[in-house]
Design a protein around this motif. Structure first.
Motif, mmCIF file in Angstrom:
data_model
loop_
_atom_site.group_PDB
_atom_site.id
_atom_site.type_symbol
_atom_site.label_atom_id
_atom_site.label_comp_id
_atom_site.label_asym_id
_atom_site.label_seq_id
_atom_site.Cartn_x
_atom_site.Cartn_y
_atom_site.Cartn_z
ATOM 1 N N VAL A 149 -46.469 91.652 27.567
ATOM 2 C CA VAL A 149 -47.653 92.138 26.781
ATOM 3 C C VAL A 149 -46.884 92.998 25.592
ATOM 4 C CG1 VAL A 149 -49.313 93.882 26.622
ATOM 5 C CG2 VAL A 149 -48.937 92.259 28.779
ATOM 6 N N CYS A 150 -47.253 92.916 24.409
ATOM 7 C CA CYS A 150 -46.809 93.875 23.290
ATOM 8 C C CYS A 150 -48.156 94.170 22.660
ATOM 9 C CB CYS A 150 -45.920 93.038 22.411
ATOM 10 S SG CYS A 150 -46.611 91.787 21.378
ATOM 11 N N GLY A 151 -47.807 94.970 21.451
ATOM 12 C CA GLY A 151 -48.930 95.484 20.669
ATOM 13 C C GLY A 151 -49.620 94.709 20.145
ATOM 14 N N SER A 152 -49.236 93.609 19.351
ATOM 15 C CA SER A 152 -50.094 92.581 18.823
ATOM 16 C C SER A 152 -50.259 91.245 19.521
ATOM 17 C CB SER A 152 -49.618 92.400 17.302
ATOM 18 O OG SER A 152 -48.236 91.928 17.329
ATOM 19 N N GLY A 153 -49.336 90.927 20.362
ATOM 20 C CA GLY A 153 -49.323 89.781 21.110
ATOM 21 C C GLY A 153 -48.459 88.647 20.378
ATOM 22 N N LEU A 154 -47.911 88.941 19.481
ATOM 23 C CA LEU A 154 -47.057 87.886 18.546
ATOM 24 C C LEU A 154 -45.466 87.711 18.950
ATOM 25 C CD1 LEU A 154 -49.198 88.366 15.329
ATOM 26 C CD2 LEU A 154 -49.463 86.546 16.890
ATOM 27 N N ASP A 169 -47.253 83.587 30.041
ATOM 28 C CA ASP A 169 -47.863 83.781 28.861
ATOM 29 C C ASP A 169 -47.648 85.199 28.109
ATOM 30 O OD1 ASP A 169 -49.464 81.087 29.097
ATOM 31 O OD2 ASP A 169 -50.547 82.141 30.378
ATOM 32 N N HIS A 170 -47.945 85.205 26.949
ATOM 33 C CA HIS A 170 -47.969 86.346 26.259
ATOM 34 C C HIS A 170 -49.014 86.929 25.628
ATOM 35 C CE1 HIS A 170 -46.933 83.433 23.023
ATOM 36 N NE2 HIS A 170 -47.321 84.220 22.281
ATOM 37 N N THR A 171 -49.434 87.958 25.592
ATOM 38 C CA THR A 171 -50.686 88.497 24.786
ATOM 39 C C THR A 171 -50.574 89.858 24.342
ATOM 40 O OG1 THR A 171 -53.026 88.978 25.400
ATOM 41 C CG2 THR A 171 -51.668 89.518 27.287
ATOM 42 N N ASP A 172 -51.648 90.483 23.571
ATOM 43 C CA ASP A 172 -51.576 91.769 22.932
ATOM 44 C C ASP A 172 -52.176 92.580 24.066
ATOM 45 O OD1 ASP A 172 -54.774 92.435 22.160
ATOM 46 O OD2 ASP A 172 -54.149 90.444 22.333
ATOM 47 N N LEU A 173 -51.917 94.229 24.018
ATOM 48 C CA LEU A 173 -52.270 94.982 24.906
ATOM 49 C C LEU A 173 -53.808 94.879 25.099
ATOM 50 C CD1 LEU A 173 -51.414 97.444 26.554
ATOM 51 C CD2 LEU A 173 -51.757 99.058 24.665
ATOM 52 N N GLY A 174 -54.629 94.792 24.234
ATOM 53 C CA GLY A 174 -55.995 95.040 24.559
ATOM 54 C C GLY A 174 -56.455 93.827 25.178
ATOM 55 N N THR A 195 -46.181 99.452 28.650
ATOM 56 C CA THR A 195 -46.415 99.477 29.847
ATOM 57 C C THR A 195 -47.137 100.608 30.538
ATOM 58 O OG1 THR A 195 -44.314 99.824 30.619
ATOM 59 C CG2 THR A 195 -44.949 97.556 30.639
ATOM 60 N N SER A 196 -46.719 101.678 29.712
ATOM 61 C CA SER A 196 -47.553 103.211 30.043
ATOM 62 C C SER A 196 -48.626 103.051 29.740
ATOM 63 C CB SER A 196 -46.700 104.138 29.078
ATOM 64 O OG SER A 196 -47.117 104.233 27.762
ATOM 65 N N GLN A 197 -49.272 102.231 29.172
ATOM 66 C CA GLN A 197 -50.755 102.158 28.841
ATOM 67 C C GLN A 197 -51.344 101.170 29.599
ATOM 68 O OE1 GLN A 197 -51.591 101.950 24.551
ATOM 69 N NE2 GLN A 197 -49.492 101.932 24.165
ATOM 70 N N LEU A 198 -50.755 100.496 30.591
ATOM 71 C CA LEU A 198 -51.331 99.559 31.671
ATOM 72 C C LEU A 198 -51.644 100.024 32.992
ATOM 73 C CD1 LEU A 198 -49.075 96.398 30.932
ATOM 74 C CD2 LEU A 198 -51.340 96.795 30.361
ATOM 75 N N GLU A 199 -51.547 101.601 32.877
ATOM 76 C CA GLU A 199 -51.871 102.152 34.303
ATOM 77 C C GLU A 199 -53.416 101.773 35.080
ATOM 78 O OE1 GLU A 199 -51.595 106.429 33.997
ATOM 79 O OE2 GLU A 199 -49.696 106.288 32.988
#
Length: 93
Positions: A6-11, A35-40, A57-61
Motif C-alpha cells: 500500500v502507498c498513497g497513490s497506488g503507483l 499486489d499493490h494498491t492505494d490507501l483508499g 500503515t498508521s492509517q490502516l488501524e
C-alpha cells in the motif's frame, strides 16, 4: 496467501516495494500473491498481509490482517526480516 502493498497513490512506491517483496518471498519459498494498491482501496480489499511505510500503515488501524510497517521502502533487509517474522506467525514458514 495474499500480500497487499500500500502507498498513497497506488503507483510508484508500492510497485517498487512489490517487486522487492516478490524477490524476497521467492527466496524464502513462500507461495503468495502480491499486489499493490492505494490507501483508499486497501481498506476494501482483503489480504492476509498489508505492507507499507509507517506513514501509510498508521492509517490502516482496525484492518483485518497482519500489517507490516516499514521504516524505509528500499531497506530489503528490514523487509525480509519482518516478512519472515510474519510468515512464521501465520504458519507459512
Amino acid at each position: 496467501m495474499k500480500i497487499l502493498v500500500v502507498c498513497g497513490s497506488g503507483l510508484g512506491s508500492s510497485f517498487m516495494m512489490e517487486m522487492s517483496i516478490k524477490e524476497i518471498i521467492k527466496d524464502l519459498g513462500v507461495n503468495a500473491q502480491v499486489d499493490h494498491t492505494d490507501l483508499g482501496s486497501a481498506k476494501g480489499e482483503g489480504a492476509d498481509i498489508y505492507i507499507g511505510t509507517k506513514d501509510i500503515t498508521s492509517q490502516l488501524e482496525g484492518i483485518d490482517g497482519e500489517v507490516i510497517s516499514l521504516k524505509s521502502m528500499i531497506d530489503k533487509a528490514d523487509m525480509k526480516k519482518q516478512l519472515e517474522e510474519t510468515f512464521k506467525k501465520l504458519g507459512a514458514l
